[in-house]
Design a protein around this motif. Structure first.
Motif, PDB file in Angstrom:
ATOM      1  N   GLY A  63      41.461  50.706  46.280  1.00  0.00           N
ATOM      2  CA  GLY A  63      40.986  49.414  46.293  1.00  0.00           C
ATOM      3  C   GLY A  63      39.342  49.338  46.550  1.00  0.00           C
ATOM      4  N   LEU A  64      38.539  50.438  46.311  1.00  0.00           N
ATOM      5  CA  LEU A  64      37.290  50.545  46.713  1.00  0.00           C
ATOM      6  C   LEU A  64      36.370  49.407  45.888  1.00  0.00           C
ATOM      7  N   ALA A  65      36.669  49.552  44.507  1.00  0.00           N
ATOM      8  CA  ALA A  65      36.090  48.310  43.716  1.00  0.00           C
ATOM      9  C   ALA A  65      36.214  47.027  44.410  1.00  0.00           C
ATOM     10  N   ASP A  66      37.554  46.697  44.803  1.00  0.00           N
ATOM     11  CA  ASP A  66      37.843  45.338  45.259  1.00  0.00           C
ATOM     12  C   ASP A  66      36.987  45.124  46.523  1.00  0.00           C
ATOM     13  N   ARG A  67      36.766  46.107  47.535  1.00  0.00           N
ATOM     14  CA  ARG A  67      35.872  46.109  48.520  1.00  0.00           C
ATOM     15  C   ARG A  67      34.195  45.681  48.370  1.00  0.00           C
ATOM     16  N   LEU A  68      33.992  46.391  47.349  1.00  0.00           N
ATOM     17  CA  LEU A  68      32.396  46.632  46.802  1.00  0.00           C
ATOM     18  C   LEU A  68      32.223  45.080  46.143  1.00  0.00           C
ATOM     19  N   ARG A  69      33.286  44.513  45.356  1.00  0.00           N
ATOM     20  CA  ARG A  69      33.061  43.364  44.557  1.00  0.00           C
ATOM     21  C   ARG A  69      32.966  42.214  45.747  1.00  0.00           C
ATOM     22  N   ALA A  70      33.881  42.245  46.919  1.00  0.00           N
ATOM     23  CA  ALA A  70      34.010  41.346  47.986  1.00  0.00           C
ATOM     24  C   ALA A  70      32.544  41.419  48.668  1.00  0.00           C
ATOM     25  N   GLN A  71      31.588  42.416  48.543  1.00  0.00           N
ATOM     26  CA  GLN A  71      30.424  42.266  49.032  1.00  0.00           C
ATOM     27  C   GLN A  71      29.512  42.066  48.081  1.00  0.00           C
ATOM     28  N   GLY A  72      29.778  41.355  47.035  1.00  0.00           N
ATOM     29  CA  GLY A  72      28.904  40.650  45.927  1.00  0.00           C
ATOM     30  C   GLY A  72      28.442  41.695  45.063  1.00  0.00           C
ATOM     31  N   LYS A  73      28.765  43.133  45.056  1.00  0.00           N
ATOM     32  CA  LYS A  73      28.147  43.998  44.291  1.00  0.00           C
ATOM     33  C   LYS A  73      28.880  44.109  42.901  1.00  0.00           C
ATOM     34  N   LEU A  74      28.002  44.690  41.773  1.00  0.00           N
ATOM     35  CA  LEU A  74      28.333  44.879  40.448  1.00  0.00           C
ATOM     36  C   LEU A  74      29.055  46.150  40.158  1.00  0.00           C
ATOM     37  N   VAL A  75      30.315  46.056  39.896  1.00  0.00           N
ATOM     38  CA  VAL A  75      31.102  47.313  39.959  1.00  0.00           C
ATOM     39  C   VAL A  75      31.761  47.791  38.609  1.00  0.00           C
ATOM     40  N   PHE A  76      31.621  48.966  38.213  1.00  0.00           N
ATOM     41  CA  PHE A  76      32.113  49.549  36.952  1.00  0.00           C
ATOM     42  C   PHE A  76      33.571  50.263  37.546  1.00  0.00           C
ATOM     43  N   GLY A  77      34.755  49.778  37.217  1.00  0.00           N
ATOM     44  CA  GLY A  77      35.903  50.359  37.836  1.00  0.00           C
ATOM     45  C   GLY A  77      36.825  49.307  38.335  1.00  0.00           C
TER      46      GLY A  77
END
Ligand code: AMP
Ligand code: GLY
Length: 409
Positions: A63-77
């Motif tokens: 769930g790293l992509a979810d955690r980064l998206r929760a921080q408002g980051k743009l994530v490929f994954g």
């Protein structure tokens, strides 16, 4: 000023960083390794960037992509929901059936008796898989029925792979050449990258145990020109539609591992990340802007079309003593400067670290990857092996027949 963070520490991440670095102003790799420029120990969640690209499956399933998206980051994954495609083979097979994607006949089991009863209806070769992640080692393909039965018992008892084996998938054995195709997905649409072929077995002639991959090449001069279109129509499009139907917004790579059987192409599996080593030959062929493409996918709207050089690329993985069964590490790597000086050759680093004197040494099974590039597969093979010959460490081994199938044609 575009800044990209790549998560991971292997040859795939070195290739991603290298190719993203053609158009990004800055690429940082976490945790990376001492052979990858701009590696840092700072975790992704504490870094800032315009784009995060997550390399390996384990952080995606976690769930790293979810955690980064929760921080408002743009994530490929993909998030943990989509990453189940690789985290659970039973879930994946169920999705194939629901989406109508051609795949091997199979059954999923948590109890020994029904599993053995199903196995008794199958003919060789027998294919037994752990449900969960097993670093590429959870698949047994054998003609020996008693070995297959033993594997079912061992997987289900937890003695072989722990919880990853608490469900087993038993499959029809398929035959034919294998192909890896990467689909870059934005949740509803996808574009395909150039296909490649991996070499999974440890030794020449496809002998020995399965590994993470000992070499690869692209393009596939023998492949049907309609291959990519077929993969798009029969696998990727129905899969994205089924994922959407399940409420999963899949933004990342769908790596289709397929077998070209006498009865047509069949999906063996999806991985939820770029394949390694294939990525290390596919990405350098991209002539369009990879940062742009992955940003579009991560934002949910791909509009650009990737374009590829006609060059052939070949990768030869140089592995440590004993890989994959009992890897020895800590051997100092000789000849790197000489290998990198070979025309048409370059190196991506995977399992390496430094000793007290600052010398690079082996720190994993697949340690150093040598890439050869040329106008033809023969040229690329020649460049790669000329550089491999310059490299040495105690117990280093590699395959001598990478891309042989392409050269025979
Ligand atoms: P997987 O992790 O599912 O890709 O399996 C690893 C390798 O096992 C594949 O690359 C194939 O070489 C082989 N394999 C997997 N499934 C089958 C199958 N149904 N029939 C024959 N070989 C298979
Ligand atoms: N090339 C095999 C893998 O990435 O799983």
């Amino acid at each position: 000023m575009t800044r990209v963070v790549v998560v991971g520490s292997g040859g795939r991440e070195h290739a991603l960083a290298d190719v993203l670095g053609r158009t990004a102003d800055e690429v940082i790799v976490t945790p990376g390794n001492p052979g990858i420029p701009n590696s840092t120990d700072t975790p992704a969640t504490e870094l800032d960037a315009d784009l995060f690209v997550i390399g390996p499956e384990v952080p995606l399933v976690d769930g790293l992509a979810d955690r980064l998206r929760a921080q408002g980051k743009l994530v490929f994954g993909p998030g943990a929901d989509g990453a189940q495609l690789e985290g659970s083979k039973a879930w994946m097979k169920d999705l194939f059936v629901a989406a109508g994607v051609p795949t091997a006949e199979h059954g999923s089991f948590t109890e020994v008796d029904p599993a053995l009863a199903f196995l008794s209806t199958m003919t060789a070769p027998f294919v037994i898989k752990t449900d969960g992640l097993a670093a590429g080692k959870g698949v047994l393909v054998t003609d020996d029925r008693s070995e297959a039965e033993l594997a079912v018992r061992e997987y289900l008892s937890g003695s072989a792979f722990g919880a990853a084996g608490s469900t087993v998938v038993i499959e029809e054995g398929l035959t034919g050449p294998e192909v890896s195709v990467f689909a870059v997905c934005d949740g509803t649409k996808a574009v395909l990258l150039a296909p490649a072929q991996d070499h999974k077995r440890a030794f020449d002639g496809d002998a020995g145990p399965n590994t993470g991959g000992m070499g690869a090449y692209t393009p596939l001069p023998w492949a049907d020109p309609g291959l990519l279109e077929m993969v798009m129509e029969q696998a990727i499009e129905p899969t994205l539609a089924e994922l959407s139907r399940r409420g999963i917004d899949y933004r990342g790579v769908l790596y289709a591992g397929l077998m070209l059987t006498p009865n047509g192409p069949k999906m063996l599996e999806y991985n939820v990340r770029f394949g390694d080593p294939e990525t290390q030959v596919v990405l350098p062929r991209i002539e369009s802007d990879l940062v742009q493409l992955l940003m579009e996918a991560a934002s949910g709207n791909i509009v650009s079309t990737p374009t590829f050089s006609d060059d052939a690329l070949v990768i030869v993985v140089c592995a440590s003593e004993g890989y994959p069964t009992s890897t020895r590490t800590g051997d100092v790597i000789d000849g790197l400067t000489e290998a990198q000086a070979v025309e048409g050759a370059s190196i991506y680093f995977a399992g390496v670290d430094r000793n007290e004197d600052g010398a690079l040494r082996t720190a994993g099974g697949r340690a150093v990857n040598v890439i050869g590039r040329g106008a033809t597969v023969d040229d690329a093979v020649a460049a790669a092996y000329a550089a491999v010959e310059k490299l040495s460490w105690p117990g280093m081994h590699h395959r001598n027949d990478i891309a042989k199938q392409a050269r025979a044609r």
